[in-house]
Design a protein around this motif. Sequence first.
Motif, short mmCIF file in Angstrom:
data_model
loop_
_atom_site.label_atom_id
_atom_site.label_comp_id
_atom_site.label_asym_id
_atom_site.label_seq_id
_atom_site.Cartn_x
_atom_site.Cartn_y
_atom_site.Cartn_z
N SER A 151 -34.10 65.95 25.72
CA SER A 151 -33.57 66.29 24.40
C SER A 151 -34.57 65.93 23.30
CB SER A 151 -32.26 65.54 24.17
OG SER A 151 -31.83 65.70 22.84
N THR A 152 -34.58 66.74 22.24
CA THR A 152 -35.43 66.42 21.08
C THR A 152 -34.82 65.27 20.27
OG1 THR A 152 -34.32 68.12 19.79
CG2 THR A 152 -36.39 68.75 20.87
N ASP A 153 -33.50 65.08 20.39
CA ASP A 153 -32.82 63.97 19.73
C ASP A 153 -31.82 63.37 20.71
OD1 ASP A 153 -31.38 62.18 18.17
OD2 ASP A 153 -31.29 63.51 16.43
N PRO A 154 -32.30 62.46 21.59
CA PRO A 154 -31.43 61.91 22.64
C PRO A 154 -30.16 61.23 22.12
CG PRO A 154 -33.71 61.32 23.04
CD PRO A 154 -33.65 61.94 21.68
N GLU A 155 -30.26 60.52 21.00
CA GLU A 155 -29.06 59.84 20.46
C GLU A 155 -28.01 60.86 20.04
OE1 GLU A 155 -28.81 56.47 18.27
OE2 GLU A 155 -30.25 55.39 19.52
N GLU A 156 -28.44 61.91 19.37
CA GLU A 156 -27.51 62.95 18.95
C GLU A 156 -26.90 63.65 20.16
OE1 GLU A 156 -28.06 67.27 17.04
OE2 GLU A 156 -28.65 65.64 15.68
N THR A 157 -27.72 63.95 21.16
CA THR A 157 -27.23 64.59 22.38
C THR A 157 -26.19 63.71 23.06
OG1 THR A 157 -29.31 65.77 22.70
CG2 THR A 157 -27.91 65.51 24.65
N TYR A 158 -26.46 62.41 23.13
CA TYR A 158 -25.51 61.50 23.77
C TYR A 158 -24.21 61.44 22.96
CZ TYR A 158 -23.51 57.63 26.30
OH TYR A 158 -22.66 56.86 27.06
N ARG A 159 -24.33 61.25 21.65
CA ARG A 159 -23.15 61.08 20.79
C ARG A 159 -22.30 62.35 20.73
NH1 ARG A 159 -25.57 60.29 16.15
NH2 ARG A 159 -25.42 62.49 15.68
N ASP A 160 -22.96 63.52 20.60
CA ASP A 160 -22.22 64.74 20.31
C ASP A 160 -21.93 65.62 21.52
OD1 ASP A 160 -22.34 63.91 17.69
OD2 ASP A 160 -24.08 65.18 17.20
N MET A 161 -22.65 65.40 22.63
CA MET A 161 -22.42 66.25 23.81
C MET A 161 -21.98 65.44 25.03
SD MET A 161 -25.61 68.89 23.32
CE MET A 161 -25.47 69.50 24.97
N VAL A 162 -22.77 64.45 25.40
CA VAL A 162 -22.50 63.71 26.63
C VAL A 162 -21.26 62.83 26.48
CG1 VAL A 162 -23.41 61.99 28.25
CG2 VAL A 162 -24.92 63.78 27.37
N LEU A 163 -21.23 62.00 25.46
CA LEU A 163 -20.13 61.05 25.31
C LEU A 163 -18.76 61.72 25.15
CD1 LEU A 163 -19.33 58.11 25.33
CD2 LEU A 163 -19.95 57.96 22.91
N PRO A 164 -18.62 62.78 24.35
CA PRO A 164 -17.30 63.43 24.28
C PRO A 164 -16.82 63.96 25.64
CG PRO A 164 -18.63 64.10 22.42
CD PRO A 164 -19.55 63.34 23.35
N ARG A 165 -17.73 64.50 26.44
CA ARG A 165 -17.34 64.99 27.77
C ARG A 165 -16.94 63.82 28.66
NH1 ARG A 165 -14.49 67.68 31.09
NH2 ARG A 165 -15.45 67.97 33.14
N LYS A 166 -17.71 62.72 28.59
CA LYS A 166 -17.34 61.54 29.36
C LYS A 166 -15.95 61.05 28.96
CE LYS A 166 -21.73 59.29 30.47
NZ LYS A 166 -22.49 58.04 30.25
N LEU A 167 -15.69 61.01 27.68
CA LEU A 167 -14.38 60.55 27.20
C LEU A 167 -13.25 61.46 27.68
CD1 LEU A 167 -15.44 59.32 23.67
CD2 LEU A 167 -14.29 57.92 25.40
N ASP A 168 -13.51 62.77 27.76
CA ASP A 168 -12.51 63.68 28.35
C ASP A 168 -12.17 63.24 29.78
OD1 ASP A 168 -12.53 65.27 26.05
OD2 ASP A 168 -13.88 66.78 26.93
N LEU A 169 -13.21 62.96 30.55
CA LEU A 169 -13.02 62.56 31.95
C LEU A 169 -12.37 61.18 32.04
CD1 LEU A 169 -16.41 63.90 33.30
CD2 LEU A 169 -14.15 64.83 33.84
N TYR A 170 -12.76 60.26 31.17
CA TYR A 170 -12.16 58.93 31.15
C TYR A 170 -10.66 59.01 30.84
CZ TYR A 170 -16.97 57.07 30.66
OH TYR A 170 -18.30 56.74 30.83
N GLU A 171 -10.33 59.79 29.82
CA GLU A 171 -8.92 59.91 29.43
C GLU A 171 -8.10 60.54 30.55
OE1 GLU A 171 -9.58 60.28 24.58
OE2 GLU A 171 -9.65 62.07 25.83
N ASP A 172 -8.67 61.53 31.21
CA ASP A 172 -7.98 62.15 32.35
C ASP A 172 -7.75 61.12 33.46
OD1 ASP A 172 -6.99 64.55 33.84
OD2 ASP A 172 -8.65 63.98 35.17
N TYR A 173 -8.74 60.27 33.69
CA TYR A 173 -8.59 59.23 34.72
C TYR A 173 -7.48 58.25 34.33
CZ TYR A 173 -9.35 55.36 37.84
OH TYR A 173 -9.13 54.37 38.77
N VAL A 174 -7.46 57.81 33.09
CA VAL A 174 -6.44 56.86 32.64
C VAL A 174 -5.04 57.45 32.86
CG1 VAL A 174 -5.46 55.63 30.66
CG2 VAL A 174 -7.93 55.68 30.99
#
Length: 191
Positions: A151-174
Motif C-alpha cells: 500500500s502507498t499508505d499502509p496506516e490508511e489501508t489498515y484503518r479504512d479497509m483491513v480493520l473494518p473487515r476484521k471487525l465484521d468477522l469479530y462481531e460475527d464471531y461474538v
Amino acid sequence: MKRCFDIVASCFGLLVLLPVLLALVVAVVVDSGFPVFFAQKRVGKGGRLFRIYKFRSMSVSKAAAEGSFDAGNTRRVTRIGRMLRKTKLDELPQLWNVLIGDMSLVGPRPEVQKWVEAYPERWRFVHSIRPGITDNASLEFRNEEEILAASTDPEETYRDMVLPRKLDLYEDYVRNHSLLGDIRIIFRTIF
C-alpha cells in the motif's frame, strides 16, 4: 466449557510443543540475541490492557512494546523473524496468555489501543469476550503484512479497509461462536 477447553488445550500444547519452543528460543538468540520474547500491550476482554507474548521477530523497539504499530513496515524483521512470521510460529508463546486467562485459543485478535480508538463502539462489543490466538479474520488476512507493504499508505489501508473487515468477522464471531465452531477454526488454522 470454553475456558476449560482453553486450559486443557494450552497445557497440552505447551507440553507437546516444548521441543519446538526450545528450538525457536535458540534460533532467535543465535540470529539476533536477546530478548527472545516480544511483549506488547493489547486491549482484551472488557477493555482491560494486558501483555501479549510472541517470539521476537524484529529488532528491538521500546515504542513497539508500548503499543506503537508500524503498518506494513518490515525493515526491522530479522532473518529468523521472516520464517517465524511466515509460519506464524511467532504466535506460539500466546499459549501462555491462554493458560493465564488473558486470551482464548479462538476469538477476535487483540489490538493495540490506537486501533481500538479508531472504532470504539465496535470494539466495545468485541471486547465482551476474550481475545484469541486465531479466528476467521486471522485466516482471511493471513497475508496482511504483504497487503500493507504494497500500500502507498499502509496506516490508511489498515484503518479504512483491513480493520473494518476484521471487525465484521469479530462481531460475527461474538454473535455466533460455539465450541464446535472453535474446533473447526483451530483445524483450519493448523492446515
